[in-house]
Each structure stands twice: as structure tokens, then as C-alpha cells.
Design a protein around this motif. Structure first.
Motif, PDB file in Angstrom:
ATOM      1  N   MET A   1      35.090  30.391  29.248  1.00 33.55           N
ATOM      2  CA  MET A   1      33.798  30.860  29.567  1.00 33.55           C
ATOM      3  C   MET A   1      32.726  29.770  29.356  1.00 33.55           C
ATOM      4  SD  MET A   1      31.756  34.290  28.605  1.00 33.55           S
ATOM      5  CE  MET A   1      33.230  35.354  29.077  1.00 33.55           C
ATOM      6  N   ALA A   2      31.554  29.791  29.800  1.00 35.60           N
ATOM      7  CA  ALA A   2      30.673  28.543  29.687  1.00 35.60           C
ATOM      8  C   ALA A   2      30.000  29.156  28.375  1.00 35.60           C
ATOM      9  CB  ALA A   2      29.591  28.430  30.656  1.00 35.60           C
ATOM     10  N   GLN A   3      29.565  27.961  27.622  1.00 37.33           N
ATOM     11  CA  GLN A   3      28.843  28.012  26.433  1.00 37.33           C
ATOM     12  C   GLN A   3      27.649  29.084  26.446  1.00 37.33           C
ATOM     13  OE1 GLN A   3      29.677  27.133  23.455  1.00 37.33           O
ATOM     14  NE2 GLN A   3      27.778  28.056  22.354  1.00 37.33           N
ATOM     15  N   HIS A   4      26.789  28.574  27.520  1.00 36.75           N
ATOM     16  CA  HIS A   4      25.628  29.539  27.652  1.00 36.75           C
ATOM     17  C   HIS A   4      26.127  31.164  28.121  1.00 36.75           C
ATOM     18  CE1 HIS A   4      26.568  28.746  32.038  1.00 36.75           C
ATOM     19  NE2 HIS A   4      25.959  29.890  32.351  1.00 36.75           N
ATOM     20  N   ASN A   5      27.119  31.267  28.555  1.00 39.39           N
ATOM     21  CA  ASN A   5      27.449  32.718  28.758  1.00 39.39           C
ATOM     22  C   ASN A   5      27.754  33.319  27.254  1.00 39.39           C
ATOM     23  OD1 ASN A   5      27.182  32.728  31.490  1.00 39.39           O
ATOM     24  ND2 ASN A   5      29.293  32.256  32.080  1.00 39.39           N
ATOM     25  N   ASP A   6      28.370  32.356  26.450  1.00 40.33           N
ATOM     26  CA  ASP A   6      28.844  33.353  25.144  1.00 40.33           C
ATOM     27  C   ASP A   6      27.539  33.468  24.176  1.00 40.33           C
ATOM     28  OD1 ASP A   6      31.667  32.854  25.748  1.00 40.33           O
ATOM     29  OD2 ASP A   6      31.810  30.987  24.590  1.00 40.33           O
ATOM     30  N   THR A   7      26.725  32.511  24.609  1.00 39.15           N
ATOM     31  CA  THR A   7      25.292  32.625  23.714  1.00 39.15           C
ATOM     32  C   THR A   7      24.498  34.063  24.449  1.00 39.15           C
ATOM     33  OG1 THR A   7      25.168  30.298  23.584  1.00 39.15           O
ATOM     34  CG2 THR A   7      23.055  31.435  23.323  1.00 39.15           C
ATOM     35  N   GLY A   8      24.647  34.228  25.564  1.00 36.27           N
ATOM     36  CA  GLY A   8      24.008  35.399  26.453  1.00 36.27           C
ATOM     37  C   GLY A   8      24.482  36.558  25.821  1.00 36.27           C
ATOM     38  N   ASN A   9      25.952  36.625  25.906  1.00 35.34           N
ATOM     39  CA  ASN A   9      26.508  37.819  25.432  1.00 35.34           C
ATOM     40  C   ASN A   9      26.392  38.193  23.985  1.00 35.34           C
ATOM     41  OD1 ASN A   9      27.501  38.110  28.185  1.00 35.34           O
ATOM     42  ND2 ASN A   9      29.447  36.809  27.475  1.00 35.34           N
ATOM     43  N   LYS A  10      26.430  37.307  23.179  1.00 33.75           N
ATOM     44  CA  LYS A  10      26.103  37.406  21.721  1.00 33.75           C
ATOM     45  C   LYS A  10      24.759  37.591  21.698  1.00 33.75           C
ATOM     46  CE  LYS A  10      25.932  34.787  17.355  1.00 33.75           C
ATOM     47  NZ  LYS A  10      26.224  33.491  16.758  1.00 33.75           N
ATOM     48  N   ALA A  11      23.831  37.138  22.307  1.00 33.99           N
ATOM     49  CA  ALA A  11      22.530  37.591  22.323  1.00 33.99           C
ATOM     50  C   ALA A  11      22.024  39.012  22.610  1.00 33.99           C
ATOM     51  CB  ALA A  11      21.225  36.748  23.176  1.00 33.99           C
ATOM     52  N   GLU A  12      22.676  39.427  23.711  1.00 38.23           N
ATOM     53  CA  GLU A  12      22.745  40.892  24.248  1.00 38.23           C
ATOM     54  C   GLU A  12      23.105  41.912  22.972  1.00 38.23           C
ATOM     55  OE1 GLU A  12      23.923  41.756  28.178  1.00 38.23           O
ATOM     56  OE2 GLU A  12      22.897  40.228  29.060  1.00 38.23           O
ATOM     57  N   GLU A  13      24.228  41.441  22.500  1.00 40.29           N
ATOM     58  CA  GLU A  13      24.777  42.202  21.362  1.00 40.29           C
ATOM     59  C   GLU A  13      23.719  42.482  20.226  1.00 40.29           C
ATOM     60  OE1 GLU A  13      27.440  44.334  21.371  1.00 40.29           O
ATOM     61  OE2 GLU A  13      27.828  43.655  23.308  1.00 40.29           O
ATOM     62  N   MET A  14      23.319  41.046  19.882  1.00 39.91           N
ATOM     63  CA  MET A  14      22.292  41.267  18.628  1.00 39.91           C
ATOM     64  C   MET A  14      20.932  42.202  19.367  1.00 39.91           C
ATOM     65  SD  MET A  14      22.584  37.083  17.904  1.00 39.91           S
ATOM     66  CE  MET A  14      21.145  37.072  16.889  1.00 39.91           C
ATOM     67  N   ALA A  15      20.659  42.123  20.342  1.00 36.72           N
ATOM     68  CA  ALA A  15      19.531  42.601  20.896  1.00 36.72           C
ATOM     69  C   ALA A  15      19.833  44.349  20.883  1.00 36.72           C
ATOM     70  CB  ALA A  15      19.093  42.351  22.339  1.00 36.72           C
ATOM     71  N   ALA A  16      21.082  44.794  21.383  1.00 29.60           N
ATOM     72  CA  ALA A  16      21.365  46.003  21.416  1.00 29.60           C
ATOM     73  C   ALA A  16      21.344  46.631  19.607  1.00 29.60           C
ATOM     74  CB  ALA A  16      22.578  46.179  21.997  1.00 29.60           C
ATOM     75  N   GLY A  17      21.758  45.820  18.798  1.00 30.59           N
ATOM     76  CA  GLY A  17      21.857  46.272  17.395  1.00 30.59           C
ATOM     77  C   GLY A  17      20.598  46.412  17.010  1.00 30.59           C
ATOM     78  N   PHE A  18      19.685  45.530  17.453  1.00 28.60           N
ATOM     79  CA  PHE A  18      18.434  45.469  16.807  1.00 28.60           C
ATOM     80  C   PHE A  18      17.411  46.578  17.269  1.00 28.60           C
ATOM     81  CE2 PHE A  18      13.734  44.513  17.973  1.00 28.60           C
ATOM     82  CZ  PHE A  18      13.424  43.920  16.633  1.00 28.60           C
ATOM     83  N   LEU A  19      17.721  47.022  18.615  1.00 25.94           N
ATOM     84  CA  LEU A  19      17.167  48.271  19.087  1.00 25.94           C
ATOM     85  C   LEU A  19      17.635  49.510  18.479  1.00 25.94           C
ATOM     86  CD1 LEU A  19      17.099  47.451  22.872  1.00 25.94           C
ATOM     87  CD2 LEU A  19      14.984  47.405  21.646  1.00 25.94           C
TER      88      LEU A  19
END
Length: 116
Positions: A1-19
Motif C-alpha cells: 500500500m502506498a505511504q499516503h494511504n497509510d498516512t490517510g488511514n492512520k489519520a482517520e483512526e486518529m480523527a475517530a478516536g479524537f471525536l
């Protein structure tokens, strides 16, 4: 998987946890309609909130929240309209951005009611 996809997936997980940490209930993730996608759909205080998550590993060329084009905003709005219709939502809605800078240290910020 591309690096930007990994970053995006990690960011979405962080955002969900933040919410969740801030009292939101997550209803859906990666909701797709036509060419549009909404990263997170949540509720809090009788609001239905459509959240676009934007992440950057550096800010030399701008902050994550500055990367949403008018075309992207239009797709998000159209997708949200379909969601509201499909779920028969009759309450208030808003569009938020969660901007994350991912690096050695990370920064997460929420911008409420960014476009309509």
C-alpha cells in the motif's frame, strides 16, 4: 500500500478516536455516494456532523485544512444530502474538518461548520 494511504488511514483512526474522546458518536465511516466520500459521520448534541479528515506530514506547502477544493466540497455536500435523505434525518447538520499533521509529533485540530 502506498505511504499516503497509510498516512490517510492512520489519520482517520486518529480523527475517530479524537471525536469519540470529545463526546461524538460515530455512525458511519467512509460513506460513498457516486464519486463522493465522507470520511466520518457522527452525532453530538443533536447535530449530524459530516467530517472530512485531512492529513499532512509537513506544512511547507500549506496546512491540511487548506487542501479541500470547491469540487471536493461539492462532492461532500452532495454525498451528505444523499445520507440525510437515506436516513430521513430531520435535525441540524454541519460539515467539519479534522486536520492532522503527522510526523515525529502530531497535531490534531477540528474546524466546525466549515462549509454548507
Amino acid at each position: 500500500m502506498a505511504q499516503h494511504n497509510d498516512t490517510g488511514n492512520k489519520a482517520e483512526e486518529m480523527a475517530a478516536g479524537f471525536l469519540i474522546k470529545n463526546g461524538y458518536k460515530i455512525l458511519d465511516r467512509n460513506y460513498v455516494f457516486g464519486k463522493g466520500e465522507i470520511d466520518i459521520i457522527a452525532t453530538k448534541d443533536n447535530w449530524l456532523v459530516f467530517v472530512e479528515v485531512r492529513a499532512r506530514s509537513e506544512v511547507l506547502h500549506g496546512y491540511p485544512e487548506q487542501t479541500i477544493s470547491k469540487t471536493k466540497a461539492g462532492l461532500i455536500i452532495k454525498t451528505a444530502e444523499n445520507y440525510v435523505y437515506q436516513k430521513n434525518w430531520r435535525g441540524k447538520i454541519r460539515f467539519d474538518i479534522i486536520a492532522i499533521i503527522v510526523g515525529q509529533h502530531f497535531e490534531i485540530r477540528q474546524f466546525e461548520d466549515v462549509f454548507f
